[in-house]
Design a protein around this motif. Structure first.
Motif, PDB file in Angstrom:
ATOM      1  N   VAL A 220       2.798  -6.974   1.843  1.00 55.19           N
ATOM      2  CA  VAL A 220       1.459  -6.787   1.288  1.00 55.19           C
ATOM      3  C   VAL A 220       0.438  -7.108   2.371  1.00 55.19           C
ATOM      4  O   VAL A 220       0.540  -8.128   3.060  1.00 55.19           O
ATOM      5  CB  VAL A 220       1.243  -7.700   0.068  1.00 55.19           C
TER       6      VAL A 220
ATOM      7  N   HIS B   7      -3.883  -3.205   1.191  1.00 53.68           N
ATOM      8  CA  HIS B   7      -3.509  -3.012  -0.209  1.00 53.68           C
ATOM      9  C   HIS B   7      -4.539  -3.651  -1.138  1.00 53.68           C
ATOM     10  O   HIS B   7      -4.937  -3.058  -2.153  1.00 53.68           O
ATOM     11  CB  HIS B   7      -2.130  -3.622  -0.477  1.00 53.68           C
TER      12      HIS B   7
ATOM     13  N   MET C  93       2.265  -1.080  -8.397  1.00 55.09           N
ATOM     14  CA  MET C  93       1.564  -2.022  -9.266  1.00 55.09           C
ATOM     15  C   MET C  93       0.070  -2.100  -8.969  1.00 55.09           C
ATOM     16  O   MET C  93      -0.723  -2.411  -9.861  1.00 55.09           O
ATOM     17  CB  MET C  93       2.191  -3.409  -9.133  1.00 55.09           C
ATOM     18  N   TRP C  94      -0.328  -1.805  -7.735  1.00 55.40           N
ATOM     19  CA  TRP C  94      -1.754  -1.849  -7.405  1.00 55.40           C
ATOM     20  C   TRP C  94      -2.538  -0.841  -8.238  1.00 55.40           C
ATOM     21  O   TRP C  94      -3.648  -1.114  -8.682  1.00 55.40           O
ATOM     22  CB  TRP C  94      -1.954  -1.572  -5.917  1.00 55.40           C
TER      23      TRP C  94
ATOM     24  N   TRP D 146       7.105  -1.834  -5.521  1.00 53.90           N
ATOM     25  CA  TRP D 146       6.023  -2.103  -6.468  1.00 53.90           C
ATOM     26  C   TRP D 146       4.792  -2.698  -5.815  1.00 53.90           C
ATOM     27  O   TRP D 146       3.674  -2.497  -6.281  1.00 53.90           O
ATOM     28  CB  TRP D 146       6.510  -3.035  -7.571  1.00 53.90           C
ATOM     29  N   TRP D 147       4.976  -3.434  -4.728  1.00 55.00           N
ATOM     30  CA  TRP D 147       3.843  -4.110  -4.093  1.00 55.00           C
ATOM     31  C   TRP D 147       3.634  -3.710  -2.637  1.00 55.00           C
ATOM     32  O   TRP D 147       2.525  -3.782  -2.129  1.00 55.00           O
ATOM     33  CB  TRP D 147       4.016  -5.645  -4.158  1.00 55.00           C
ATOM     34  N   SER D 148       4.702  -3.361  -1.953  1.00 58.21           N
ATOM     35  CA  SER D 148       4.586  -3.038  -0.524  1.00 58.21           C
ATOM     36  C   SER D 148       5.681  -2.068  -0.096  1.00 58.21           C
ATOM     37  O   SER D 148       6.520  -1.677  -0.888  1.00 58.21           O
ATOM     38  CB  SER D 148       4.660  -4.316   0.303  1.00 58.21           C
TER      39      SER D 148
END
Length: 264
Positions: free
Chosen positions: A11, A15, A64-65, A262-264
């Protein structure tokens, strides 16, 4: 998802900044959509919720972002100008979280690469024409409604005609994408658009009229709110989100912002 070996990403501030900007843009579009294209009797609900065209593609690209951008933009919309309480808004806003997370989840759980390019051939040449023309006609109709819709006819009829014309052209483009593009990508996207429109509509309409702490609207408004919600989402996602995904996915995938997990 895209094949080959890739270094594990982390992350980054990119982001976070992208999430904040997307939330702010989605909130502004949500406010404008709910004020210009309202579903009568349901503050914050729009028959053409353009904000979804921001966080749904972002969910496909950034996981998810994008879902969080949908949630928080809807949460702030619930507080102002809709006038719901903090608890009511917090519950209701999961509708837009659902709207972004469902397509993102389908692509990730089914391990489908979001490849919206098309193959060569006559049909492939027609594909961008239908997608871009549908997008342009719908956006032109929205502009006409914003500027002159308050004057009534003939501007209202022009707007309505542009919505249906833009939708019809975009649907032809989507079918062409399914035929001459990556079939898995387009089948997943089509399923995502339909499923997320229905699920977010059920949550959104249900929490406004049937259950919440307490629900801010009377229960008899469930079906009008649900119907307006789903139809509006189907139009926006089919026309505007499709054009955005087709045009920007190849560009976005080349940046460090693209998220395979989901995040990175």
């Amino acid at each position: 998802m895209t094949g080959g070996t890739r270094a594990k990403r982390r992350v980054t501030w990119g982001h976070i900044v992208s999430f904040v900007l997307a939330t702010a843009i989605a909130y502004v579009l949500a406010v404008l959509s709910s004020l210009i294209f309202p579903v009568l009797g349901a503050p914050g609900v729009s028959a053409l919720y353009v904000a979804a065209a921001v966080y749904v593609p972002l969910g496909v690209w950034m996981g998810m972002w994008g879902a969080l951008a949908g949630y928080f933009s809807c949460f702030f919309l619930g507080l102002y100008p809709s006038g719901y309480t903090v608890i009511q808004s917090a519950v209701w806003s999961f509708a837009d979280f659902i709207e972004a997370i469902v397509p993102a989840m389908l692509f990730r759980l089914l391990r489908v690469d979001p490849d919206f390019t098309v193959k060569r051939g006559r049909a492939a040449k027609l594909f961008p024409v239908f997608v871009s023309l549908g997008f342009a006609i719908l956006v032109l109709g929205i502009i006409i409604q914003v500027l002159w819709g308050s004057l009534g006819e003939p501007f209202t009829s022009i707007y309505v005609g542009s919505v249906y014309t833009g939708l019809a052209l975009a649907l032809v483009g989507i079918m062409l994408g399914l035929l001459v593009g990556n079939a898995k990508t387009w089948a997943t996207y089509i399923a995502g658009v339909i499923l997320t429109s229905v699920l977010s509509g059920l949550w959104g309409a249900g929490t406004l009229t049937v259950f919440n702490f307490p629900p801010p609207l009377p229960s008899e408004l469930f079906w009008p709110v649900f119907t307006g919600w789903v139809i509006g989402d189907l139009i926006v996602l089919s026309v505007i989100s499709t054009a955005i995904l087709v045009a920007l996915t190849p560009v976005f995938k080349r940046t460090e912002l693209y998220v395979e997990g989901w995040w990175s």
